[in-house]
Design a protein around this motif. Structure first.
Motif, PDB file in Angstrom:
ATOM      1  N   GLY A  99      17.781  24.454 -19.753  1.00 17.41           N
ATOM      2  CA  GLY A  99      18.565  25.601 -20.203  1.00 17.41           C
ATOM      3  C   GLY A  99      17.847  26.395 -21.281  1.00 17.41           C
ATOM      4  O   GLY A  99      17.899  27.635 -21.300  1.00 17.41           O
ATOM      5  N   PHE A 100      17.165  25.696 -22.187  1.00 19.86           N
ATOM      6  CA  PHE A 100      16.382  26.386 -23.219  1.00 19.86           C
ATOM      7  C   PHE A 100      15.298  27.259 -22.586  1.00 19.86           C
ATOM      8  O   PHE A 100      15.043  28.395 -23.018  1.00 19.86           O
ATOM      9  CB  PHE A 100      15.716  25.373 -24.166  1.00 19.86           C
ATOM     10  N   LEU A 101      14.645  26.737 -21.545  1.00 19.38           N
ATOM     11  CA  LEU A 101      13.587  27.503 -20.878  1.00 19.38           C
ATOM     12  C   LEU A 101      14.149  28.735 -20.173  1.00 19.38           C
ATOM     13  O   LEU A 101      13.540  29.812 -20.196  1.00 19.38           O
ATOM     14  CB  LEU A 101      12.857  26.619 -19.864  1.00 19.38           C
ATOM     15  N   VAL A 102      15.307  28.595 -19.559  1.00 17.69           N
ATOM     16  CA  VAL A 102      15.933  29.748 -18.901  1.00 17.69           C
ATOM     17  C   VAL A 102      16.293  30.807 -19.939  1.00 17.69           C
ATOM     18  O   VAL A 102      16.082  32.012 -19.727  1.00 17.69           O
ATOM     19  CB  VAL A 102      17.179  29.311 -18.114  1.00 17.69           C
ATOM     20  N   CYS A 103      16.820  30.380 -21.079  1.00 19.15           N
ATOM     21  CA  CYS A 103      17.133  31.315 -22.158  1.00 19.15           C
ATOM     22  C   CYS A 103      15.872  32.054 -22.612  1.00 19.15           C
ATOM     23  O   CYS A 103      15.890  33.279 -22.811  1.00 19.15           O
ATOM     24  CB  CYS A 103      17.776  30.586 -23.336  1.00 19.15           C
ATOM     25  N   ALA A 104      14.768  31.319 -22.768  1.00 22.85           N
ATOM     26  CA  ALA A 104      13.507  31.947 -23.159  1.00 22.85           C
ATOM     27  C   ALA A 104      13.058  32.978 -22.122  1.00 22.85           C
ATOM     28  O   ALA A 104      12.579  34.064 -22.460  1.00 22.85           O
ATOM     29  CB  ALA A 104      12.433  30.874 -23.345  1.00 22.85           C
ATOM     30  N   ALA A 105      13.227  32.636 -20.845  1.00 22.60           N
ATOM     31  CA  ALA A 105      12.854  33.574 -19.776  1.00 22.60           C
ATOM     32  C   ALA A 105      13.706  34.838 -19.840  1.00 22.60           C
ATOM     33  O   ALA A 105      13.207  35.947 -19.620  1.00 22.60           O
ATOM     34  CB  ALA A 105      13.009  32.892 -18.416  1.00 22.60           C
ATOM     35  N   LEU A 106      14.981  34.690 -20.159  1.00 19.39           N
ATOM     36  CA  LEU A 106      15.856  35.857 -20.261  1.00 19.39           C
ATOM     37  C   LEU A 106      15.460  36.741 -21.435  1.00 19.39           C
ATOM     38  O   LEU A 106      15.522  37.977 -21.342  1.00 19.39           O
ATOM     39  CB  LEU A 106      17.314  35.398 -20.407  1.00 19.39           C
ATOM     40  N   ILE A 107      15.062  36.117 -22.552  1.00 21.04           N
ATOM     41  CA  ILE A 107      14.596  36.908 -23.699  1.00 21.04           C
ATOM     42  C   ILE A 107      13.345  37.691 -23.310  1.00 21.04           C
ATOM     43  O   ILE A 107      13.202  38.871 -23.637  1.00 21.04           O
ATOM     44  CB  ILE A 107      14.321  35.999 -24.906  1.00 21.04           C
ATOM     45  N   LEU A 108      12.437  37.045 -22.587  1.00 21.56           N
ATOM     46  CA  LEU A 108      11.238  37.748 -22.110  1.00 21.56           C
ATOM     47  C   LEU A 108      11.610  38.899 -21.181  1.00 21.56           C
ATOM     48  O   LEU A 108      10.982  39.963 -21.208  1.00 21.56           O
ATOM     49  CB  LEU A 108      10.311  36.768 -21.391  1.00 21.56           C
ATOM     50  N   CYS A 109      12.633  38.686 -20.368  1.00 21.45           N
ATOM     51  CA  CYS A 109      13.039  39.734 -19.431  1.00 21.45           C
ATOM     52  C   CYS A 109      13.560  40.968 -20.148  1.00 21.45           C
ATOM     53  O   CYS A 109      13.442  42.090 -19.631  1.00 21.45           O
ATOM     54  CB  CYS A 109      14.109  39.202 -18.479  1.00 21.45           C
ATOM     55  N   THR A 110      14.146  40.794 -21.340  1.00 19.93           N
ATOM     56  CA  THR A 110      14.620  41.966 -22.075  1.00 19.93           C
ATOM     57  C   THR A 110      13.452  42.835 -22.530  1.00 19.93           C
ATOM     58  O   THR A 110      13.624  44.032 -22.765  1.00 19.93           O
ATOM     59  CB  THR A 110      15.451  41.557 -23.301  1.00 19.93           C
ATOM     60  N   ALA A 111      12.270  42.219 -22.668  1.00 23.08           N
ATOM     61  CA  ALA A 111      11.072  42.999 -23.005  1.00 23.08           C
ATOM     62  C   ALA A 111      10.478  43.649 -21.772  1.00 23.08           C
ATOM     63  O   ALA A 111      10.029  44.795 -21.812  1.00 23.08           O
ATOM     64  CB  ALA A 111      10.034  42.097 -23.678  1.00 23.08           C
ATOM     65  N   LEU A 112      10.474  42.918 -20.666  1.00 26.79           N
ATOM     66  CA  LEU A 112       9.822  43.411 -19.459  1.00 26.79           C
ATOM     67  C   LEU A 112      10.719  44.320 -18.640  1.00 26.79           C
ATOM     68  O   LEU A 112      10.242  45.197 -17.923  1.00 26.79           O
ATOM     69  CB  LEU A 112       9.372  42.218 -18.607  1.00 26.79           C
TER      70      LEU A 112
END
Length: 398
Positions: A99-112
């Protein structure tokens, strides 16, 4: 370097040290409480604290040094409060790490993918803050429950916090933690228990992540929402009020990558600093706004030093009497709870959906293995949608 130049440089350096010390000592107990609540062992929780502290330190140095503005990053305090309220999930600690990794991916998606950030911005602040307030409630009542169960252990913490809140507000929670250390020292002297020397050494412990529906919906999504709505957005606003424009995409890239790097070692999420931003970027840091960026780098270096000491802090928490550390964590969240409640009910037109959101989040219910935070957000949005649709129809002429 002249004496005047050294004196000028000393101010932002000290401001950065204060930023990191206040940020770490005020809420590291909340980090450990949250990680333990979702299934981490003491060693895994200590690893998570170390990992998130290190990436926060690096993030401060990279952003402040690269852009020459006093950007600070921090761990998501509302996020670990959410974890403390969530409890164990199906799949255990490996699923939580997933779940932590998915959250990190979502944060990255807000940049991309900027539309994702815009979607989060469309969540009414009253709903997001009500969810946060409901999550924080059990942690904020813990000091008073502990006071009844263990008055001799908890009372010194609360008394020191109250007096310091009057005289030294910025240091109230750190001083409350100092009082907790004194309580632990007395308890260890009384019982004759000694700390294991090996436990004082910082160590990262890798956990292979697992993806489960319950962890993605019950941990990753609420953690992402509360981190964005309660930390990143206010962090940008605080910096703007102080005359700085945060480079959004680079900031989200750094915090997203940092969150991903820390995740498999137990770190939950990192974000832009909000309260800490005001310390490093404010006028007290340096009269010249162009020189305050040094405070961001100084804060990062201090976090790296604190990371080396994090295992010792975790050991103190482990040895403390049952109610003492929850009391420190609780008083650390009083301000966040009060702010969340105020923002949740500030608009009378949004009050009913916010109350529903708050009550569902505070209930702690888990349905289909999904935590209360998700259901609270869903319930608040549904109630708000129904009430607002009714108003629009009533406003339309026959």
């Amino acid at each position: 370097m002249t004496e005047t130049a050294r004196a000028s440089l000393a101010r932002p350096l000290i401001a950065g040290v204060v930023t990191a010390l206040v940020g770490f000592t005020s809420t590291f107990a909340v980090v450990l409480t949250g990680l333990r609540a979702v299934g981490a062992t003491p060693a895994q929780a200590a690893s998570g604290l170390l990992a998130i502290t290190l990436v926060v330190g690096v993030g401060c140095i990279v952003l402040a040094g690269r852009y020459r503005i006093p950007i600070t990053v921090a761990w998501s305090t509302p996020g670990v409060a959410l974890l403390a309220a969530t409890g164990a999930v199906d799949g255990g600690w490996p699923a939580v790490v997933g779940g932590f990794l998915v959250c990190a991916a979502l944060i990255l998606c807000t940049a991309l993918f900027p539309p994702l950030g815009a979607l989060i911005a469309r969540i009414p602040p009253s709903i997001a803050q009500a969810m946060l307030a409901g999550v924080l409630l059990p942690l904020c009542v813990a000091p008073f429950v502990g006071l009844v169960d263990d008055p001799w252990g908890v009372a010194p913490v609360l008394i020191v916090w109250l007096v310091a809140s009057r005289l030294l507000p910025r240091w109230a929670v750190p001083l409350a933690f100092v009082a907790a250390i004194a309580v632990v020292a007395v308890e260890l002297t009384r019982t004759g228990v000694n700390a294991d020397a090996a436990s004082l050494l910082p160590r990262l412990e890798f956990t292979a992540p697992e993806l489960t529906v319950g962890a993605v919906i019950g941990i990753a999504l609420p953690l992402f929402v509360v981190t964005m709505a309660s930390q990143n957005v206010p962090g940008v606003a605080v910096m703007r009020s102080l005359g700085y424009t945060v480079p959004w995409r680079p900031a989200m890239l750094v915090t997203g990558l940092g969150s991903a790097a820390a995740a498999t070692f137990g770190g939950h999420a990192m974000n832009l600093g909000a309260i800490s931003a005001a310390i490093a970027a404010g006028p007290d840091s340096h009269p010249d706004p162009k020189k305050r960026w040094v405070a961001g780098v100084s804060a990062g270096g201090t976090y790296l030093v604190l990371g080396a000491l994090s295992a010792a802090f975790a050991t103190i928490v482990l040895l403390a009497p049952a109610g003492v550390i929850p009391a420190v964590a609780g008083v650390a969240l009083f301000g966040a709870f009060g702010s969340a409640v105020q923002q949740a009910i500030d608009d009378p037109g949004e009050r009913v959906p916010a109350v529903v959101t708050f009550l569902v989040a505070a209930s702690g219910i888990a349905v289909f293995g999904v935590s209360a935070a998700f259901w609270a957000l869903l319930a608040g949005l549904v109630v708000r949608s129904v009430l607002h649709v009714g108003r629009r129809r009533a406003a339309c002429p026959g």
